[in-house]
Design a protein around this motif. Structure first.
Motif, PDB file in Angstrom:
ATOM      1  N   ASP A  24      19.152  12.868  93.483  1.00  0.00           N
ATOM      2  CA  ASP A  24      18.471  14.150  93.277  1.00  0.00           C
ATOM      3  C   ASP A  24      17.409  14.013  92.181  1.00  0.00           C
ATOM      4  N   GLU A  26      14.918  15.399  89.129  1.00  0.00           N
ATOM      5  CA  GLU A  26      15.118  16.321  88.020  1.00  0.00           C
ATOM      6  C   GLU A  26      14.480  17.667  88.342  1.00  0.00           C
ATOM      7  N   GLY A  27      14.852  18.668  87.553  1.00  0.00           N
ATOM      8  CA  GLY A  27      14.353  20.016  87.804  1.00  0.00           C
ATOM      9  C   GLY A  27      12.869  20.154  87.504  1.00  0.00           C
ATOM     10  N   SER A  28      12.337  21.302  87.868  1.00  0.00           N
ATOM     11  CA  SER A  28      10.898  21.552  87.714  1.00  0.00           C
ATOM     12  C   SER A  28      10.471  21.566  86.245  1.00  0.00           C
ATOM     13  N   ILE A  29      11.370  21.936  85.336  1.00  0.00           N
ATOM     14  CA  ILE A  29      11.020  21.970  83.912  1.00  0.00           C
ATOM     15  C   ILE A  29      10.680  20.572  83.413  1.00  0.00           C
ATOM     16  N   TYR A  30      11.435  19.576  83.838  1.00  0.00           N
ATOM     17  CA  TYR A  30      11.182  18.189  83.437  1.00  0.00           C
ATOM     18  C   TYR A  30       9.807  17.727  83.920  1.00  0.00           C
ATOM     19  N   HIS A  31       9.487  18.011  85.170  1.00  0.00           N
ATOM     20  CA  HIS A  31       8.196  17.593  85.716  1.00  0.00           C
ATOM     21  C   HIS A  31       7.042  18.369  85.073  1.00  0.00           C
ATOM     22  N   LEU A  32       7.268  19.644  84.743  1.00  0.00           N
ATOM     23  CA  LEU A  32       6.245  20.412  84.044  1.00  0.00           C
ATOM     24  C   LEU A  32       5.961  19.799  82.673  1.00  0.00           C
ATOM     25  N   SER A  34       6.299  16.664  81.840  1.00  0.00           N
ATOM     26  CA  SER A  34       5.548  15.419  82.044  1.00  0.00           C
ATOM     27  C   SER A  34       4.079  15.698  82.322  1.00  0.00           C
ATOM     28  N   CYS A  63       9.299  22.268  76.784  1.00  0.00           N
ATOM     29  CA  CYS A  63       9.894  22.153  78.123  1.00  0.00           C
ATOM     30  C   CYS A  63      10.959  21.056  78.154  1.00  0.00           C
ATOM     31  N   TRP A  67      14.819  21.470  79.130  1.00  0.00           N
ATOM     32  CA  TRP A  67      15.424  20.582  80.131  1.00  0.00           C
ATOM     33  C   TRP A  67      16.665  19.881  79.572  1.00  0.00           C
ATOM     34  N   ASP A  71      19.809  21.115  81.681  1.00  0.00           N
ATOM     35  CA  ASP A  71      20.117  20.159  82.750  1.00  0.00           C
ATOM     36  C   ASP A  71      20.891  18.940  82.261  1.00  0.00           C
TER      37      ASP A  71
END
Length: 275
Positions: A24, A26-32, A34, A63, A67, A71
């Motif tokens: 799976d 990571e959530g959207s917060i992690y990608h935001l 980055s 963020c 995260w 998470d």
């Protein structure tokens, strides 16, 4: 040597390797976070570049903290990212205060936007230049003289902000001086810091004019403290003299076959007759 080898072997081989990867994402917060890091590190220099960098990096660390808290549930990751967020926030407030504290009158702000900002001069450096002229813009009324031939001493360097100045020698017109041009760059360039001289031309206001003036001694003291400002003025003055020489077009004659050289106002050169 054996101890060093065992240290590197333990550093490389002692930690567990990844046998299976997490399926799976990571959530959207992690990608935001980055994305904010990537965009934040693209910031430029200067005050506004720092504001750009610290604002985006601060949001990225925030963020990452969220995260890590929601998470990952890792206190150390949360703590480090939150500390970095706090540092970025404090830096952002500090730079914002500096930007607000560096303010100028309208004419000086327009002068910065038109002449100094395109050259990449920061507001802090520009503030030193403005303070050197006491942050004062001087008014010269129409048909009043800024300098008179053979009488006015060369004791300052002035930059025209608005209006138009007529340059003459022995009553003969040479050229005009327009806004964002120096009034006395040839005279400044013809003298060494320890030398004194007088104008060999007359400068008369054709319209109501406004100009900024730096006293000679005070400006040289600024140059001695800040070599970057010295190089900046050297480039500006050299470019200004080139424009004036181009305006003369090498065809200006002053009586009896003498050609006036605006770059060296203390000398006249005999022009050779054309064959």
């Amino acid at each position: 040597m054996g101890e060093n080898a065992s240290f590197w072997q333990s550093l490389i081989y002692a930690h567990p390797t990844c046998t299976t990867w997490k399926q799976d994402a990571e959530g959207s917060i992690y990608h935001l976070a980055s994305i904010l890091f990537v965009v934040g590190f693209m910031g430029g220099s200067g005050f506004f570049g720092l504001l750009y960098v610290f604002s985006l990096l601060g949001l990225g660390f925030l963020c990452s903290s969220v995260w890590a808290w929601l998470d990952v549930c890792a206190a150390d990751i949360f703590s480090w990212n939150f500390i970095l967020f706090a540092i970025c926030f404090v830096q952002f407030i500090y730079v914002t205060y500096q930007v607000r504290s560096v303010s100028f009158d309208r004419e000086f702000q327009e002068l910065y936007s038109a002449l100094f900002q395109p050259l990449g001069i920061s507001l802090t450096v520009y503030r030193k230049i403005v303070l050197c002229c006491d942050a004062e813009v001087i008014t010269l009324e129409k048909e009043h003289c800024y300098a008179m031939q053979g009488k006015t001493p060369i004791d300052k360097l002035s930059l025209l902000v608005s209006g138009r100045i007529r340059v003459t020698v022995d009553g003969e017109f040479l050229h005009y001086i327009f806004p964002l041009q120096f009034l006395d760059s040839p005279e400044w360039d013809s003298l060494r810091p320890t030398e004194e001289g007088i104008f060999q031309v007359t400068l008369t206001a054709e319209t109501d004019c406004r100009y900024v003036a730096w006293r000679r001694k005070k400006l040289y003291l600024l140059f001695a403290k800040h070599r970057f400002i010295s190089r900046l003025f050297s480039i500006l003055i050299g470019s200004d003299i080139a424009e004036k020489l181009y305006a003369l077009n090498d065809r200006v004659h002053v009586g009896n076959g003498f050609r006036y050289d605006i770059r060296l106002p203390n000398f006249y050169h005999v022009s050779l007759p054309e064959s």
